[in-house]
Design a protein around this motif. Structure first.
Motif: not given
Length: 595
Positions: A13-17, A566-586
């Motif tokens: 979930g990072f845009p650049a090295f 998904s545009q937030v740094a540190g939010v990769g695909v696996a974390k988006l699928e696993r935790y994304g909905e909970a944080f969006v709901e918050t």
């Protein structure tokens, strides 16, 4: 083949090295052997995780501690990386499952200890699988010149040479020039494979004070400092006593950690610390490399570290997430006396010179009125600015006084009294006090009796501390002071002794993720609370789900869709699928709630 940049974005979930990450990963992708010296918090793990995912096969990661491996596996799993370990702590069932996955090509990362990796049995096992790379973490352990030498690291070369076409990557945050050169030789890495990112940790603020009632000093620090912290102490007994003292007010949980604790208690205390957001661990250096917790807000030393490298590494456990952190050191003259006795009695002859040099560098660091960071970075071969703006001496420049004449009088008093009395008695002699002890030994008849002025007597204690730090005075087990090799140039007037006067106490701005650095944000606190709930459900530390910096960016951007998150740094695909909905709901609930 998926590109490293795509993996960085999609998986992590990072845009650049950052920094030299791209250079290091580029060399690994090209099959080149590399030694990367990168400060803690600079993203060393990504340097082997990304190519492990990009290259075909399994990456072997040689790591010194089981606790560190398990923590890294837990973090890798959160990103959807297939990782496992082969350690003595694994059950037979877990070990068999890991071997099956390894042989089936179902592992991206396999963590092993150097003891196992250097064995012929493991070498034979590795020969039957496709290797993407071999990473040697904490590579300074391979060098006898390093501060944390591990003999098993020097047995790794046969494994590496058995797979000469597999890129090898050595990683460390702590290695001076001599140690770096030794690592290259021991691990068979060419000189042009060295990449040094620098040693600066600009988010850490350094404070160093003479020890003066360390329990009281630490209680004051804990009262002002928020977040999780580590207090390093020199002994097991001190760890338990100080943990009890610091935890008496009940404001926060304080636990001890040392090698003498029952193993189950030790594991339980470490697990509690890793999961906590505000706990304090009082520990010996046994609580070391196994800590991969990014949100430690402060590290304090209640005594002198073993070396300047150890100080750098131990303070580097603060602020790994990049947020502001603090490093405090409380030192006493007796610390240097003990350290020098250890060097003379426990260190092999061929290593004593290097150890003395490291201790002298530490003395220069604690004694200076100049920038702490500049001295620290100079030791590692860098050429930093004269002022960093983020250490105690830069923020509140101390005044100094010439203590050379006082030092010469103190040394003379030690000499005239046959170098077997402590500082209190020498002070009485210099002051001209007719104490029973002075009279009984006839020291009232010495030429040094009463030669110190009132102003000089006020300097005797800090002067003695300075002389012991620079090895001009040494204390025996009973406190008796005698000359060290640094005494002669002081006595002959060839060397000045300047004393740093402690700054006047004043209210200092609190650090460590508090309101002074990040204004209170109710949405950020709500996201942290949700993270805490999810972490408890998953049985992982909160930072494994998301770092504070990621939550802070969420609170700023306030995304209400998964795509936006998904545009937030540190939010990769696996974390988006696993935790994304909970944080969006918050975030949605916060947006919809009445102001």
């Amino acid at each position: 083949m998926v590109s490293p940049l795509d993996i960085l974005h999609d998986t992590f979930g990072f845009p650049a090295f950052r920094g030299v990450q791209e250079d290091v990963i580029g060399r690994v992708m090209d099959g080149c052997h590399t030694l990367a010296v990168m400060p803690t918090g600079a993203g060393k793990s990504l340097c082997y995780q990304v190519p492990a995912l990009a290259r075909e096969g399994t990456a072997i990661v040689i790591s010194p501690l089981i606790a560190l491996m398990h923590d890294q596996i837990r973090s890798a799993d959160a990103f959807g990386i297939r990782a496992a370990s082969l350690t003595s702590a694994d059950s037979d069932a877990d070990r068999q499952q890991t071997l099956q996955r390894l042989k089936a090509g179902e592992l991206d990362l396999l963590y092993v200890a150097p003891e196992r990796a250097s064995s012929g049995h493991f070498r034979e096992l590795a020969s039957r699988i496709k290797l993407s790379l071999v990473a040697v973490d904490e590579a300074h352990c391979v060098s006898e010149w390093g501060h944390d030498f591990r003999p098993d690291y020097r047995l790794l070369r046969p494994l590496l040479d058995s797979f000469g076409n597999v890129p090898r990557l050595a990683l460390t945050a702590t290695a001076d020039r001599q140690t770096r050169a030794d690592i290259l030789v021991q691990l068979g890495i060419p000189e042009d494979g060295l990449i040094v990112a620098g040693f600066d940790r600009p988010n850490i603020r350094y404070h160093i004070r003479p020890r003066d009632g360390v329990s009281t000093q630490l209680k004051g620090l804990l009262a002002e400092q928020e977040g999780a912290g580590i207090v390093y102490v020199p002994s097991r007994d001190k760890a338990e006593r100080l943990a009890e003292q610091l935890g008496q007010n009940g404001r926060r949980r304080v636990l001890p950690y040392h090698a003498g604790l029952d193993p189950q208690v030790r594991v339980r205390n470490q697990a509690a610390f890793v999961k906590s957001e505000d706990m304090v661990m009082v520990a010996t250096i046994a609580f070391g490399m196994g800590i991969d917790k990014p949100d430690v807000r402060f590290v304090a030393h209640a005594g002198l570290p073993k070396s300047i490298e150890a100080y750098y590494q131990e303070t580097g456990r603060a602020g790994r997430d990049g947020d502001p952190a603090e490093a405090w050191l409380f030192w006493g003259a007796e610390d240097f006396s003990r350290a020098r006795r250890r060097i003379e009695t426990e260190v092999p002859d061929d290593r004593r010179g290097g150890e003395r040099q490291r201790l002298n560098s530490l003395a220069a660091l604690v004694e200076t009125a100049d920038c702490r960071r500049a001295i620290l970075l100079h030791h590692f071969g860098e050429d930093p600015p004269a002022r960093c703006g983020n250490c105690d001496n830069c923020l509140a420049p101390p005044s100094t006084v010439d203590g050379t004449e006082t030092a010469r009088k103190l040394l003379s008093a030690a000499f005239r009294t046959e170098m077997r009395f402590g500082l209190g008695h020498l002070t009485d002699v210099l002051a001209g006090r007719d104490t029973d002890k002075v009279l009984n030994f006839g020291h009232n008849r010495l030429s040094v009796f009463g030669i110190a002025t009132e102003d000089e007597l006020a300097l005797v204690k800090p002067v003695a501390r300075a002389l012991m730090a620079r090895d001009a005075l040494r204390a025996d087990d009973f406190g008796g002071l005698s000359f060290g090799p640094g005494a002669r140039p002081v006595l002959k007037g060839e060397e000045e002794v300047r004393i740093v006067l402690a700054p006047k106490k004043s209210g200092r701005r609190r650090r460590g993720g508090d309101a002074a650095d990040h204004p209170h944000d109710p949405l950020f606190e709500a996201l942290r609370a949700r993270r805490r709930e999810l972490a408890a459900e998953a049985g992982v530390p909160p930072y494994v789900i998301f770092h504070d910096s990621t939550l802070r960016e969420m609170a700023g951007l306030r995304p209400t869709t998964l795509h936006g998150l998904s545009q937030v740094a540190g939010v990769g695909v696996a974390k988006l699928e696993r935790y994304g909905e909970a944080f969006v709901e918050t975030i949605r609930n916060f947006e919809e709630s009445p102001a």
